[in-house]
Design a protein around this motif. Structure first.
Motif, PDB file in Angstrom:
ATOM      1  N   GLU A  30       0.837  -1.203   0.000  1.00 16.18           N
ATOM      2  CA  GLU A  30       0.000   0.000   0.000  1.00 16.18           C
ATOM      3  C   GLU A  30       0.875   1.258   0.000  1.00 16.18           C
ATOM      4  O   GLU A  30       0.555   2.248  -0.663  1.00 16.18           O
ATOM      5  CB  GLU A  30      -0.909  -0.016   1.231  1.00 16.18           C
ATOM      6  N   SER A  31       2.000   1.192   0.711  1.00 13.98           N
ATOM      7  CA  SER A  31       2.858   2.384   0.724  1.00 13.98           C
ATOM      8  C   SER A  31       3.596   2.553  -0.610  1.00 13.98           C
ATOM      9  O   SER A  31       3.939   3.652  -1.014  1.00 13.98           O
ATOM     10  CB  SER A  31       3.854   2.315   1.878  1.00 13.98           C
ATOM     11  N   GLU A  32       3.819   1.433  -1.321  1.00 13.32           N
ATOM     12  CA  GLU A  32       4.493   1.517  -2.637  1.00 13.32           C
ATOM     13  C   GLU A  32       3.513   1.929  -3.730  1.00 13.32           C
ATOM     14  O   GLU A  32       3.880   2.576  -4.701  1.00 13.32           O
ATOM     15  CB  GLU A  32       5.086   0.145  -3.008  1.00 13.32           C
ATOM     16  N   LEU A  33       2.254   1.519  -3.574  1.00 13.93           N
ATOM     17  CA  LEU A  33       1.243   1.758  -4.603  1.00 13.93           C
ATOM     18  C   LEU A  33       0.461   3.013  -4.239  1.00 13.93           C
ATOM     19  O   LEU A  33      -0.596   2.941  -3.605  1.00 13.93           O
ATOM     20  CB  LEU A  33       0.282   0.570  -4.685  1.00 13.93           C
ATOM     21  N   ASP A  34       0.952   4.100  -4.674  1.00 15.82           N
ATOM     22  CA  ASP A  34       0.374   5.376  -4.287  1.00 15.82           C
ATOM     23  C   ASP A  34      -1.112   5.476  -4.659  1.00 15.82           C
ATOM     24  O   ASP A  34      -1.479   5.276  -5.809  1.00 15.82           O
ATOM     25  CB  ASP A  34       1.161   6.481  -5.006  1.00 15.82           C
ATOM     26  N   GLY A  35      -1.942   5.739  -3.688  1.00 11.89           N
ATOM     27  CA  GLY A  35      -3.372   5.949  -3.960  1.00 11.89           C
ATOM     28  C   GLY A  35      -4.192   4.679  -3.935  1.00 11.89           C
ATOM     29  O   GLY A  35      -5.414   4.725  -4.087  1.00 11.89           O
ATOM     30  N   TRP A  36      -3.577   3.533  -3.762  1.00 10.58           N
ATOM     31  CA  TRP A  36      -4.309   2.272  -3.777  1.00 10.58           C
ATOM     32  C   TRP A  36      -4.526   1.747  -2.350  1.00 10.58           C
ATOM     33  O   TRP A  36      -3.663   1.917  -1.486  1.00 10.58           O
ATOM     34  CB  TRP A  36      -3.542   1.195  -4.567  1.00 10.58           C
ATOM     35  N   GLN A  37      -5.690   1.140  -2.166  1.00 10.82           N
ATOM     36  CA  GLN A  37      -5.950   0.402  -0.939  1.00 10.82           C
ATOM     37  C   GLN A  37      -5.675  -1.079  -1.243  1.00 10.82           C
ATOM     38  O   GLN A  37      -6.146  -1.600  -2.261  1.00 10.82           O
ATOM     39  CB  GLN A  37      -7.412   0.592  -0.520  1.00 10.82           C
ATOM     40  N   VAL A  38      -4.930  -1.729  -0.390  1.00  9.97           N
ATOM     41  CA  VAL A  38      -4.602  -3.149  -0.610  1.00  9.97           C
ATOM     42  C   VAL A  38      -5.349  -3.989   0.425  1.00  9.97           C
ATOM     43  O   VAL A  38      -5.250  -3.741   1.631  1.00  9.97           O
ATOM     44  CB  VAL A  38      -3.087  -3.395  -0.516  1.00  9.97           C
ATOM     45  N   VAL A  39      -6.088  -4.970  -0.092  1.00 13.65           N
ATOM     46  CA  VAL A  39      -6.935  -5.803   0.771  1.00 13.65           C
ATOM     47  C   VAL A  39      -6.499  -7.260   0.627  1.00 13.65           C
ATOM     48  O   VAL A  39      -6.270  -7.732  -0.493  1.00 13.65           O
ATOM     49  CB  VAL A  39      -8.418  -5.680   0.329  1.00 13.65           C
ATOM     50  N   ALA A  40      -6.385  -7.964   1.729  1.00 20.20           N
ATOM     51  CA  ALA A  40      -6.056  -9.393   1.673  1.00 20.20           C
ATOM     52  C   ALA A  40      -7.321 -10.178   1.347  1.00 20.20           C
ATOM     53  O   ALA A  40      -8.334 -10.047   2.036  1.00 20.20           O
ATOM     54  CB  ALA A  40      -5.471  -9.858   3.004  1.00 20.20           C
ATOM     55  N   GLY A  41      -7.252 -10.974   0.305  1.00 15.37           N
ATOM     56  CA  GLY A  41      -8.398 -11.806  -0.081  1.00 15.37           C
ATOM     57  C   GLY A  41      -8.323 -13.163   0.591  1.00 15.37           C
ATOM     58  O   GLY A  41      -7.775 -13.304   1.687  1.00 15.37           O
ATOM     59  N   VAL A  42      -8.845 -14.159  -0.098  1.00 14.87           N
ATOM     60  CA  VAL A  42      -8.905 -15.499   0.492  1.00 14.87           C
ATOM     61  C   VAL A  42      -7.593 -16.234   0.235  1.00 14.87           C
ATOM     62  O   VAL A  42      -6.832 -15.900  -0.669  1.00 14.87           O
ATOM     63  CB  VAL A  42     -10.083 -16.305  -0.103  1.00 14.87           C
ATOM     64  N   ARG A  43      -7.343 -17.240   1.052  1.00 14.42           N
ATOM     65  CA  ARG A  43      -6.139 -18.063   0.855  1.00 14.42           C
ATOM     66  C   ARG A  43      -6.369 -19.090  -0.244  1.00 14.42           C
ATOM     67  O   ARG A  43      -5.507 -19.327  -1.072  1.00 14.42           O
ATOM     68  CB  ARG A  43      -5.775 -18.781   2.151  1.00 14.42           C
ATOM     69  N   GLU A  44      -7.511 -19.739  -0.230  1.00 14.76           N
ATOM     70  CA  GLU A  44      -7.786 -20.806  -1.189  1.00 14.76           C
ATOM     71  C   GLU A  44      -8.704 -20.296  -2.299  1.00 14.76           C
ATOM     72  O   GLU A  44      -9.716 -19.632  -2.021  1.00 14.76           O
ATOM     73  CB  GLU A  44      -8.458 -21.995  -0.493  1.00 14.76           C
TER      74      GLU A  44
END
Ligand code: SF4
Length: 449
Positions: free
Chosen positions: A419-433
């Motif tokens: 998120e800190s590298e991708l300016d303006g983007w929100q990063v969300v963890a999805g599912v594992r499987e």
């Protein structure tokens, strides 16, 4: 002893005439040394030099080819005992045996069932390649071979111990180059002649390794190459042992008389479909060129085809798809954006589950040299400072109004850094499987109050 590219090059004319299809003699020599071209591809070799080079570059197991144009089956040319040493060359052909136990209507229905045995997996269409027909009645054998060839367009194995019946049925579908199965000590010369007349291959059956070796020696002495061994066995252990013996004799012990591909009737060892499928699995792994079963159960057939596909991928070549932005189900500006790697199995699994969700989405596929998510992450290829520039350059920002990226749950820990590298983007963890993606995406699209 195998020759290096340089050693082969020294024996070539060195004119760089390109008649072999390669730009230079050196390029051709390197391809021959790597087993990717045959020395006969240079038309300017002759006499003793050609004979010597052919002998030292010949594969320990001959190439056998039969079947109709467009659906030909190629066997042999194997050079290793273990896949990790180089690769296995030709995926075993799966054959379904239809015999006299089937009445005419059942036979017809079985051909329809055979045609329905088609599965898409990891971007490939998988299906059994061969129908084997057998009958004690020569007229019925001919009619069924013709029907099988006509109605399935697949290769046909004609099974009979009568050379006359093999000839009659074979001639009926000569243009489809059927495999003739049934030569024995008594009929070896007759069946070999029928196969030669029809321009196709034949199977010889032997009760022990010595007998098969004798057949092999007769073939080598007679210049016959289009032959396949069928060890006659009655137990699963003997079936496996025979296949291993033949492969070792050809490759490790370099016995030319054993250098022929093999055929194994799993249905001759076990009648119960599940047991038969288990035995067929072992025979696919070691080392049958053709595995014959008599079940048309899609679950069993898919299991066997999946096994063969997995074992016969080239371990030296990563299975990967192109990197890029993949739209799934006509996505729009507000559709979710998911990220994964370009390992084929990962890609097709994730893509399939997004399709199952019926929620249109954008799938960002990053080039990590064909590695799975966790492998690429551990190797430092699927990490924040590599992902950020990929997302920026991918063009996804022109496709969506939002800036929300769903990363695989297994690499959730990289979220804050990404998120800190991708300016303006929100990063969300999805599912594992991947199997949990449909539920996840549906919840995202239709959140519960
Ligand atoms: Fe060299 Fe023979 Fe190829 Fe010509 S055809 S480039 S001589 S290897």
């Amino acid at each position: 002893m195998a020759l290096s590219g340089i050693q082969l090059f020294k024996q070539l004319p060195k004119t760089n005439c390109k008649d072999c299809g390669y730009p230079t003699c050196m390029a051709f020599a390197l391809q021959v040394a790597a087993g990717k071209a045959a020395i006969a591809g240079c038309p300017h070799l002759a006499g003793e030099v050609l004979a010597t080079l052919s002998a030292v570059t010949a594969k320990p197991i001959v190439r056998v080819e039969f079947g109709p144009a467009g659906n030909a089956v190629v066997l042999g040319e194997e050079t290793v005992l273990y896949r990790h040493e180089k690769r296995f060359e030709h995926v075993p052909a799966l054959a379904i045996l239809l015999d006299d136990r089937l009445g005419d209507e059942e036979f017809s229905a079985a051909l329809d069932s055979f045609n329905a045995l088609e599965f898409e997996r990891v971007g490939e269409m998988l299906r059994p390649q061969l129908i084997a027909v057998s009958s004690a009645d020569a007229g019925r054998l001919t009619a069924r071979a013709a029907a099988a060839s006509r109605d399935t367009k697949s290769g046909v194995i004609i099974v009979s111990d009568d050379p006359g019946a093999l000839r009659a049925a074979g001639e009926k579908i000569k243009s489809a180059r059927p495999l003739l199965c049934g030569a024995s000590a008594e009929t070896f010369d007759d069946v070999r002649q029928v196969a030669a007349d029809l321009g196709t291959a034949f199977v010889v059956s032997g009760g022990n390794m010595q007998e098969l070796g004798n057949f092999g020696q007769r073939a080598v002495d007679g210049g016959v190459s289009q032959m396949i061994f069928e060890p006659q066995v009655t137990t699963a252990a003997d079936a496996l042992a025979a296949q291993v013996y033949l492969r070792r004799a050809a490759i490790r012990d370099k016995k030319k008389e054993f250098g022929f591909p093999t055929c194994a009737f799993a249905c001759g060892v076990a009648a119960e479909p599940m047991l038969q499928t288990m035995i067929a699995s072992a025979l696919i792994a070691k080392y049958a060129g053709i595995v014959v079963v008599d079940t048309l159960d899609p679950a069993h057939i898919l299991a066997l085809l999946t096994l063969a596909q997995g074992l016969y991928t080239d371990p030296q070549k990563p299975m990967m798809v192109d990197a890029g932005v993949y739209p799934v189900g006509n996505p729009g500006a507000n559709s979710p954006v998911l990220l994964t790697t370009n390992f084929s199995l990962t890609y097709y699994t994730v893509m399939g589950e997004i399709e199952n969700s019926k929620i249109p989405a954008w799938l960002l596929v990053m080039d990590v040299e064909g590695q799975s998510v966790l492998t690429a992450w551990a190797a430092g290829k699927f990490v924040a400072d590599a992902i950020a520039p990929f997302v920026k350059k991918s063009g996804i920002e022109e496709n969506v109004d939002h800036r929300r990226l769903i990363i695989p749950g297994y690499v959730a820990s990289m979220g804050p850094e990404l998120e800190s590298e991708l300016d303006g983007w929100q990063v969300v963890a999805g599912v594992r499987e991947a199997a949990d993606l449909p539920r996840y995406l549906r919840n995202l699209a239709h959140p519960k109050a």
